[in-house]
Enzyme design. Structure first.
Site, short mmCIF file in Angstrom:
data_model
loop_
_atom_site.label_atom_id
_atom_site.label_comp_id
_atom_site.label_asym_id
_atom_site.label_seq_id
_atom_site.Cartn_x
_atom_site.Cartn_y
_atom_site.Cartn_z
N ASN A 220 0.85 -1.20 0.00
CA ASN A 220 0.00 0.00 0.00
C ASN A 220 0.88 1.25 0.00
O ASN A 220 2.11 1.14 -0.02
CB ASN A 220 -0.95 -0.02 1.20
CG ASN A 220 -0.18 -0.08 2.51
OD1 ASN A 220 0.55 0.84 2.86
ND2 ASN A 220 -0.30 -1.19 3.22
N ASP A 289 -4.19 -6.41 5.48
CA ASP A 289 -5.13 -7.27 6.20
C ASP A 289 -5.09 -8.71 5.67
O ASP A 289 -5.37 -9.65 6.39
CB ASP A 289 -6.55 -6.72 6.05
CG ASP A 289 -6.70 -5.40 6.79
OD1 ASP A 289 -6.08 -5.27 7.87
OD2 ASP A 289 -7.40 -4.49 6.30
O1 C5P Z 1 -7.82 -2.85 11.48
P1 C5P Z 1 -7.31 -1.57 10.89
O2 C5P Z 1 -6.30 -1.78 9.83
O3 C5P Z 1 -8.40 -0.68 10.43
O4 C5P Z 1 -6.61 -0.80 12.12
C1 C5P Z 1 -5.54 0.04 11.99
C2 C5P Z 1 -4.65 -0.03 13.21
O5 C5P Z 1 -4.36 -1.38 13.55
C3 C5P Z 1 -3.30 0.60 12.99
O6 C5P Z 1 -2.83 1.07 14.23
C4 C5P Z 1 -2.49 -0.56 12.48
O7 C5P Z 1 -1.10 -0.35 12.67
C5 C5P Z 1 -3.01 -1.70 13.30
N1 C5P Z 1 -2.99 -3.00 12.61
C6 C5P Z 1 -2.14 -4.01 13.04
N2 C5P Z 1 -2.15 -5.23 12.44
C7 C5P Z 1 -3.00 -5.50 11.41
C8 C5P Z 1 -3.86 -4.48 10.96
C9 C5P Z 1 -3.84 -3.26 11.58
O8 C5P Z 1 -1.37 -3.77 13.99
N3 C5P Z 1 -2.98 -6.69 10.85
#
Ligand code: C5P
Length: 410
Positions: A220, A289
């Site tokens: 990304n 993700d």
């Molecule tokens: O779940 P989402 O990506 O929306 O959340 C963002 C937050 O979660 C950020 O702080 C990101 O660094 C963390 N994150 C993480 N591991 C993942 C996905 C997101 O630590 N697999």
């Protein structure tokens, strides 16, 4: 670098006395003077006779825009006391380069030239002394120099560097003066509030890269700049900092321990065992993700077929949520990069990740840029940090985190 960062004057309002003692590293003092002035400081240069053998006062006068002092017998001062007057308005004295001989002299409180006289006569409690040693590696490693440096530290001096690398004498080792940009970073850090002394901060930054085949992958647009700025700001505040970075080409902030990873799983594997050694966890990384369920050993070819290849995805571990679930968890801060409805999404994330603080920002507006605007959201309130360069915002965020953990532990 964009306009916002180059305009940040980290040393605005600071008056520095820059002392040069004799050594080949004097050539770096010209760049250093320029960098300090560019960062907003006023710089008064004082040179020893030996320093003037390596670089002329004319060069340093031109770059500092002030006439240079070299002698305790300089009659320009009305009271004829340059050694007193020069430090009375100064916020710090920085001696760069500090030669082995000059440090030996300082240690004994000797004062037979203007620079050493001035260091001895400075008001010790309000005009700190910073030393940037520069010498041959054998001179640096010599027990006499090491003894002197230890005692100078005990007497209150801050020693910046030295660096390891190739030396002017063609030898390789520890003793070379820090580069001007590194010294600037150290001087700027020196003046920042020390709100995180004794704390250990773990940060994730940048994107992750999930391979599809040997040449392609899912990633990304995260540049890592916000996370790197937070690492620098936390270190400036006195914390011990570990930065787990995805694939980005950013220089490591000074004094920060960096661990490079590529995939979300590698980031998870680097973070989880490190958590118990840290008091704060800031998850700025834009972690993928999903990743391809299996890696194609060979590059996926078109093979004349019009059918697009398809591959299965599998979910990556959520690093922040995993850390936040630990029984003895650090103070956890998450990031939310959204394209709309920032507050709503940040609030949702606060609950879903079970963390005390979420920092919202508009992803598409900030990815790759040097500036940003943040929205700090906790269970009860929200606070906007308006548009600024990322280091300025990082310092504000660090101050906020520091006050929250102090409130929790007092
Ligand atoms: O779940 P989402 O990506 O929306 O959340 C963002 C937050 O979660 C950020 O702080 C990101 O660094 C963390 N994150 C993480 N591991 C993942 C996905 C997101 O630590 N697999």
């Amino acid at each position: 670098m964009d306009g916002a960062v180059s305009e940040r004057l980290d040393l605005a309002g600071k008056h520095l006395v820059l002392g040069l003692s004799g050594g080949i590293a004097c050539y770096k003092a010209a760049e250093l003077t320029r960098a300090l002035v560019k960062a907003g400081a006023t710089v008064q240069v004082v040179m020893t006779e030996a320093a003037a053998q390596f670089i002329t006062p004319v060069t340093l006068q031109a770059l500092s825009n002030r006439s240079v002092y070299t002698s305790q017998w300089d009659a320009r001062e009305p009271n004829n006391m340059a050694h007193i007057n020069l430090t009375r308005e100064a916020d710090a004295v920085l001696v760069a380069p500090a030669s082995a001989d000059f440090m030996a002299k300082l240690l004994h409180g000797r004062a037979d030239d203007l620079l050493s006289l001035m260091c001895l006569a400075r008001p010790i409690e309000r005009c700190p002394l910073l030393l940037a040693p520069a010498m041959n590696r054998e001179m640096w490693a010599h027990p006499a120099t090491q003894r002197n440096v230890a005692q100078l530290r005990a007497d209150g001096a801050t020693v910046l560097g030295p660096d390891t690398g190739e030396q002017a004498c063609r030898e390789f080792g520890e003793g070379r003066m820090l580069e001007p940009e590194d010294l600037l970073e150290e001087v700027v850090a020196f003046f920042q509030p020390k709100s995180l002394v004794g704390r250990r901060v773990l940060i994730t930054a940048g994107p992750t890269f999930e391979a599809i085949d040997p040449v392609r992958g899912i990633t990304n647009l995260s540049s890592g700049k916000m996370g790197f700025a937070i690492a620098r700001a936390a270190r400036e505040a006195g914390a011990q900092v570990t930065l787990v970075a995805g694939p980005v080409h950013l220089p490591t902030p000074r004094g920060v321990q960096r661990v490079d990873v590529r995939t979300a799983q590698q980031m998870f594997d680097a973070v989880l065992p490190a958590v118990p050694q840290h008091d704060v966890f800031v998850a700025t990384a834009a972690v993928a993700d999903w990743r391809p369920a299996s890696l194609s050993e060979q590059k996926i070819k078109k093979n004349g077929s019009k059918v697009a290849p398809s591959f299965e995805l599998t979910e990556n571990p959520d690093i922040l949520a995993a850390v936040a679930r630990l029984p003895r968890r650090p103070f956890c801060v998450g990031f939310a990069a959204e394209s709309h409805d920032l507050l709503k999404h940040a609030r949702e994330k606060l609950v879903r990740k079970n963390v005390p603080l979420i920092v919202g920002n508009l992803g598409p507006a900030t990815f790759g840029r040097d500036d940003n605007a943040l929205l700090l959201v906790d269970a009860h309130s929200q606070r906007e940090l308006p548009q600024a360069d990322k280091l300025t915002l990082a310092r504000q965020l660090v101050a906020e985190i520091a006050s929250r953990i102090t409130a929790m532990t007092t």
